[in-house]
Design a protein around this motif. Structure first.
Motif, short mmCIF file in Angstrom:
data_model
loop_
_atom_site.label_atom_id
_atom_site.label_comp_id
_atom_site.label_asym_id
_atom_site.label_seq_id
_atom_site.Cartn_x
_atom_site.Cartn_y
_atom_site.Cartn_z
N ALA A 6 0.83 -1.21 0.00
CA ALA A 6 0.00 0.00 0.00
C ALA A 6 0.86 1.27 0.00
CB ALA A 6 -0.95 -0.01 1.19
N ALA A 7 1.91 1.31 0.82
CA ALA A 7 2.79 2.49 0.88
C ALA A 7 3.49 2.71 -0.46
CB ALA A 7 3.80 2.35 2.01
N GLU A 8 3.89 1.64 -1.11
CA GLU A 8 4.54 1.75 -2.42
C GLU A 8 3.56 2.30 -3.45
OE1 GLU A 8 7.81 -1.85 -2.18
OE2 GLU A 8 5.70 -2.38 -2.56
N ARG A 9 2.34 1.82 -3.43
CA ARG A 9 1.31 2.31 -4.36
C ARG A 9 1.04 3.79 -4.14
NH1 ARG A 9 -0.68 -1.03 -7.73
NH2 ARG A 9 -0.69 -3.27 -7.36
N ARG A 10 0.96 4.21 -2.88
CA ARG A 10 0.73 5.63 -2.59
C ARG A 10 1.87 6.48 -3.13
NH1 ARG A 10 -1.09 3.53 2.28
NH2 ARG A 10 0.86 4.04 3.33
N PHE A 11 3.12 6.02 -2.91
CA PHE A 11 4.28 6.75 -3.42
C PHE A 11 4.23 6.84 -4.94
CE2 PHE A 11 8.68 6.48 -5.09
CZ PHE A 11 9.10 7.75 -4.72
N ILE A 12 3.95 5.73 -5.59
CA ILE A 12 3.89 5.70 -7.06
C ILE A 12 2.82 6.65 -7.58
CG2 ILE A 12 3.21 4.21 -8.99
CD1 ILE A 12 4.73 1.92 -7.48
N GLU A 13 1.66 6.64 -6.97
CA GLU A 13 0.58 7.54 -7.40
C GLU A 13 0.92 8.99 -7.14
OE1 GLU A 13 -1.88 6.71 -9.42
OE2 GLU A 13 -0.98 4.71 -9.32
N SER A 14 1.55 9.26 -6.01
CA SER A 14 1.95 10.64 -5.69
C SER A 14 2.96 11.17 -6.71
CB SER A 14 2.55 10.72 -4.28
OG SER A 14 1.57 10.43 -3.33
N MET A 15 3.91 10.32 -7.09
CA MET A 15 4.90 10.73 -8.10
C MET A 15 4.23 10.96 -9.45
SD MET A 15 7.97 11.23 -7.01
CE MET A 15 9.17 10.87 -8.28
N GLY A 16 3.26 10.13 -9.79
CA GLY A 16 2.51 10.32 -11.03
C GLY A 16 1.81 11.67 -11.05
N GLN A 17 1.18 12.02 -9.96
CA GLN A 17 0.49 13.31 -9.87
C GLN A 17 1.48 14.46 -9.89
OE1 GLN A 17 -1.79 12.75 -6.32
NE2 GLN A 17 -3.30 11.45 -7.34
N PHE A 19 4.46 14.52 -11.41
CA PHE A 19 4.92 14.69 -12.78
C PHE A 19 3.85 15.40 -13.62
CE2 PHE A 19 8.57 12.39 -11.87
CZ PHE A 19 9.30 12.03 -12.99
N GLU A 20 2.61 15.02 -13.42
CA GLU A 20 1.51 15.61 -14.18
C GLU A 20 1.39 17.11 -13.89
OE1 GLU A 20 -2.57 13.61 -15.49
OE2 GLU A 20 -2.53 14.11 -13.35
N ARG A 21 1.50 17.49 -12.62
CA ARG A 21 1.44 18.91 -12.25
C ARG A 21 2.59 19.70 -12.85
NH1 ARG A 21 0.22 16.73 -7.18
NH2 ARG A 21 2.32 17.15 -6.43
N ARG A 22 3.72 19.03 -13.09
CA ARG A 22 4.91 19.68 -13.65
C ARG A 22 4.96 19.63 -15.17
NH1 ARG A 22 5.66 22.85 -9.96
NH2 ARG A 22 6.37 22.08 -7.98
N GLY A 23 3.88 19.19 -15.81
CA GLY A 23 3.82 19.20 -17.27
C GLY A 23 4.20 17.89 -17.92
N GLY A 24 4.53 16.89 -17.13
CA GLY A 24 4.85 15.57 -17.68
C GLY A 24 3.59 14.71 -17.72
N THR A 25 3.79 13.44 -17.84
CA THR A 25 2.65 12.54 -17.83
C THR A 25 2.61 11.77 -16.52
OG1 THR A 25 3.84 10.67 -18.80
CG2 THR A 25 2.80 12.23 -20.34
N ARG A 26 1.43 11.41 -16.13
CA ARG A 26 1.26 10.66 -14.89
C ARG A 26 1.98 9.32 -14.98
NH1 ARG A 26 -4.28 10.20 -11.58
NH2 ARG A 26 -4.09 12.42 -11.99
N ILE A 27 1.90 8.67 -16.15
CA ILE A 27 2.54 7.36 -16.31
C ILE A 27 4.05 7.48 -16.17
CG2 ILE A 27 2.93 5.42 -17.88
CD1 ILE A 27 0.12 5.49 -16.74
N SER A 28 4.65 8.54 -16.70
CA SER A 28 6.10 8.72 -16.54
C SER A 28 6.49 8.80 -15.08
CB SER A 28 6.58 9.99 -17.26
OG SER A 28 6.51 9.84 -18.64
N GLY A 29 5.75 9.55 -14.32
CA GLY A 29 6.02 9.67 -12.89
C GLY A 29 5.86 8.34 -12.17
N ARG A 30 4.85 7.59 -12.56
CA ARG A 30 4.61 6.29 -11.94
C ARG A 30 5.74 5.32 -12.29
NH1 ARG A 30 -0.77 4.06 -13.56
NH2 ARG A 30 -0.52 2.76 -11.73
#
Length: 168
Positions: A6-17, A19-30
């Motif tokens: 669960a903690a890993e999933r939260r981290f992965i989703e947070s990084m996706g978001q 990246f998306e806020r910074r103009g990248g793609t959510r998948i790249s961040g994930r």
């Protein structure tokens, strides 16, 4: 990595978001987050499975991460699949990618400023001056980062005394 906690999933989703806020793609961040957690090479196929996304999306976004200096391809002996890891130069690779992008931007500005009717454009001059300043600062950041990463001499291990005065 068999399954994500669960903690890993939260981290992965947070990084996706992020990246998306910074103009990248959510998948790249994930993808980047997953590779940070994995600590070992992961194949395109394994990344797609763990993130529950298509292999085509993984392939496209891995290229984007590689272009940003975040990840790099690697191979696993005896396996023909494509594998990826966090870039071997770590954060310095990201600094280099940022520098390359800024140099490209500065070249475009420089070419525009060579045109006689644009040479006096204050907005172009300000942007060009900022690029020159920022590139100098990036070089300093990279230098200070390398210096901070230089291995420091190890300290001798401390010994403790037992109740009878012997070293443990």
């Amino acid at each position: 990595m068999v399954e994500l906690e669960a903690a890993e999933r939260r981290f992965i989703e947070s990084m996706g978001q992020y990246f998306e806020r910074r103009g990248g793609t959510r998948i790249s961040g994930r993808i980047y987050a997953l590779l940070m957690l994995a600590g070992k090479p992961l194949s395109n196929k394994r990344i797609a499975t763990l993130l529950n996304v298509s292999a085509a999306s993984v392939s496209t976004n891995l290229r984007e991460c590689a272009d940003m200096g975040l990840v790099e391809p690697t191979s696993v002996p005896g396996d023909r699949q494509h594998y990826y890891v966090i870039h071997s130069e770590g954060w310095e690779g990201s600094l280099r990618a940022a520098e390359d992008g800024l140099k490209s931007f500065a070249r475009i500005l420089g070419a525009a400023l060579e045109a006689p009717h644009l040479s006096g454009n204050q907005n172009l001059r300000d942007a060009s001056d900022f690029c020159a300043f920022y590139l100098t600062e990036l070089a300093g950041i990279a230098h200070r980062w390398r210096a901070a990463q230089t291995p420091r001499p190890s300290r001798p291990a401390r010994t403790s005394k037992t109740s009878k005065g012997r070293t443990a």
